[in-house]
Design an enzyme around this catalytic site. Structure first.
Site, PDB file in Angstrom:
ATOM      1  N   VAL A 126     -14.838  15.213 -90.101  1.00 51.18           N
ATOM      2  CA  VAL A 126     -13.982  14.848 -91.233  1.00 51.18           C
ATOM      3  C   VAL A 126     -13.892  13.325 -91.274  1.00 51.18           C
ATOM      4  O   VAL A 126     -13.438  12.701 -90.306  1.00 51.18           O
ATOM      5  CB  VAL A 126     -12.567  15.457 -91.074  1.00 51.18           C
ATOM      6  N   ASP A 127     -14.362  12.722 -92.366  1.00 47.82           N
ATOM      7  CA  ASP A 127     -14.331  11.257 -92.426  1.00 47.82           C
ATOM      8  C   ASP A 127     -12.950  10.764 -92.865  1.00 47.82           C
ATOM      9  O   ASP A 127     -12.056  11.551 -93.199  1.00 47.82           O
ATOM     10  CB  ASP A 127     -15.454  10.705 -93.301  1.00 47.82           C
ATOM     11  N   SER A 128     -12.781   9.438 -92.876  1.00 46.81           N
ATOM     12  CA  SER A 128     -11.440   8.878 -93.066  1.00 46.81           C
ATOM     13  C   SER A 128     -10.866   9.209 -94.449  1.00 46.81           C
ATOM     14  O   SER A 128      -9.675   9.482 -94.577  1.00 46.81           O
ATOM     15  CB  SER A 128     -11.461   7.369 -92.834  1.00 46.81           C
TER      16      SER A 128
ATOM     17  N   SER B 278     -11.615  11.853 -96.338  1.00 48.14           N
ATOM     18  CA  SER B 278     -11.268  13.272 -96.371  1.00 48.14           C
ATOM     19  C   SER B 278      -9.993  13.528 -95.583  1.00 48.14           C
ATOM     20  O   SER B 278      -9.190  14.397 -95.935  1.00 48.14           O
ATOM     21  CB  SER B 278     -12.411  14.119 -95.801  1.00 48.14           C
TER      22      SER B 278
END
Lengths: 408, 79
Positions: free
Chosen positions: B37-39, B41
């Site tokens: 999960v990227d920042s 998201s």
């Protein structure tokens, strides 16, 4: 001055006429209109309730989570670029990413995202605004996404010159290859702004057709009954390649992008010069740049948007800059006006006209304007040998771009 | 709400926002390292979790929520 030869080795598009290049081209040759009534609730109060909407919705074609991060203009740019990339046979070619560039523009940008996120802001407050909002609405978003998808590292550029954007992006791509900054450039345009605010804005300018009861007959360049353009959405992408690079890898070549001419009117922010002075200079520059004889340019895919003034100014410009011999067409009669993608889609039509030896029709040309004194492929396709052809694009702001393509 | 129920609720959000397979969501999993999960998201996950569980998760707290278990504990304590 001799230039590095630039050729077209891949095409991709998603348009109101089809979800790819082949279906779009078939629809054009058979003279089908992509214009239909807007049945959405938001259109009810608008003076214009027709548009050329995409034949194939992008929603089913990309990963659902990825689509949450993409403006519609970005999603369709990616789809068209993927098609062009596959068509060019570059997928597993081992092309050095440092030699791959992107030049993809949009006339208006991520307006659908701006409007939908503003709705959320008003209704639910700032915390609910998506963290993806900025990359979705920034004007370089489509180019950046295409670059990301293909891993391009020679530079990603996003031209913005309103309705000349697609053509100018292609001209810039050619320049990148000529200047030695890239061997391959993925170039084109994208636009997706069929919504109430853009339509209301164009409509307030009295630029759009209000033929709401006859959508398919609304876009009628050069016809006496024309009353404005019909807004369309879509994306068109070309793979431009240094000719010897294409030859070395045995690539199939559609046509040669022989030259480009870019000028600015310096006259008015939205009105074209009444004598087409800027257009004349652009066409003349493109012909000189291409170093082809005027008599060989036997076909013109005109900008002709179906507005009362613009259509005739272009006719005057063609007389002066090219002559009275070419066979014209206005494919916007079928596709509607794709704004920033128009020049790209029409370049594709021009290239395929050269390849197949056929000029697609200008539909709805029932009662030609008295000022139309050039030959038009009216209402049905015309088969003829086309050694070279011209594609014109003009945009609000006084942008004029002419591209010359020749047989491979 | 039990910890399992909160975990299941987070799994729904993670699937919707970031395409994470719900079967992969467990208390020991790191949002960034395990679930990818990227920042951006993560911002969406936090806002959706606030709504779903009726809690407030301030920005300065988010950096402490490394794993699903951290988030479950925080939500459990607030609700």
């Amino acid at each position: 001055m001799a230039h590095t030869d630039v050729v077209v080795t891949g095409l991709g598009a998603t348009t109101p006429l089809g979800g790819d290049v082949a279906s779009t081209w078939d629809a054009m040759l058979s003279g089908r209109s992509g214009v239909s009534a807007l049945t959405q609730e938001w259109a009810e109060q608008l003076p214009v309730r027709i548009a050329a909407q995409l034949a194939v919705d992008p929603t089913g074609l990309l990963d659902r989570v990825k689509l949450r991060r993409l403006d519609r203009s970005e999603a369709i740019a990616i789809i068209a670029a993927q098609q062009a990339w596959a068509d060019a046979g570059l997928a597993d070619s081992g092309l050095d990413p440092d030699r791959l560039g992107v030049s993809v523009g949009s006339g208006i940008g991520g307006a659908l995202t701006l409007l939908s996120q503003d709705d959320i802001l008003e209704a639910s407050g700032p915390r609910r605004v998506s963290p993806h909002t900025i990359p979705m609405l920034m004007p370089n978003g489509p180019a950046a996404w295409v670059g990301l998808e293909l891993g391009a590292r020679a530079g990603v550029h996003s031209v913005a010159s309103a309705c000349a954007t697609g053509a100018e992006a292609i001209a810039l791509g050619m320049d990148m290859i000529r200047a030695g900054r890239a061997d391959v450039v993925v170039a084109g345009g994208t636009e997706a702004v069929i919504h109430s605010l853009p339509i209301a804005g164009f409509s307030s300018m009295r630029a759009m057709s209000t033929r709401n009861d006859e959508p398919e007959r609304a876009s009628r360049p050069w016809d006496k009954g024309r009353d404005g353009f019909v807004l369309g959405e879509g994306a068109g992408v070309l793979v431009l390649e240094r000719a010897d690079h294409a030859t070395a890898r045995g690539a199939r070549v559609y046509a040669r992008l022989a030259g480009a001419g870019i000028t600015s009117d310096g006259y008015d922010i939205v009105q074209p010069h009444p004598e087409g002075a800027g257009a004349i200079r652009a066409i003349a520059k493109a012909i000189a740049d291409a170093d082809v004889a005027k008599r060989d340019i036997v076909h013109v895919n005109a900008h002709a948007t179906s507005t009362p003034v613009g259509d005739l100014a272009e006719i005057k410009a063609l007389h002066q800059a090219l002559g009275d011999h070419p066979v014209l067409t206005a494919t916007k009669s079928m596709s509607g006006h794709l704004l920033g993608a128009a020049g790209a889609l029409e370049s594709i039509a021009t290239i395929l006209a050269i390849r197949d030896g056929v000029v697609p029709p200008t539909i709805n040309l029932d009662d030609p304007d008295d000022g139309l004194d050039l030959d038009v492929a009216a209402n049905k396709a015309r088969h003829m040998e086309i050694p070279a052809a011209l594609n014109n694009s003009f945009g609000f702001g006084g942008h004029n771009v002419a591209l010359v393509f020749t047989r491979a | 709400m039990t910890r399992d129920e909160i975990t299941a609720g987070l799994a729904e959000i993670l699937e919707e926002v970031a395409g994470v397979n719900p079967d992969d969501v467990a208390e020991g999993k790191s949002f960034t390292d395990d679930l990818d999960v990227d920042s951006l998201s993560m911002v969406e996950v936090v806002v959706a979790a606030e709504e779903k569980f009726g809690v407030k998760i301030p920005d300065n707290e988010v950096q402490n929520l490394k794993t699903v278990g951290d988030a479950v504990s925080y939500i459990e304590a607030q609700s």
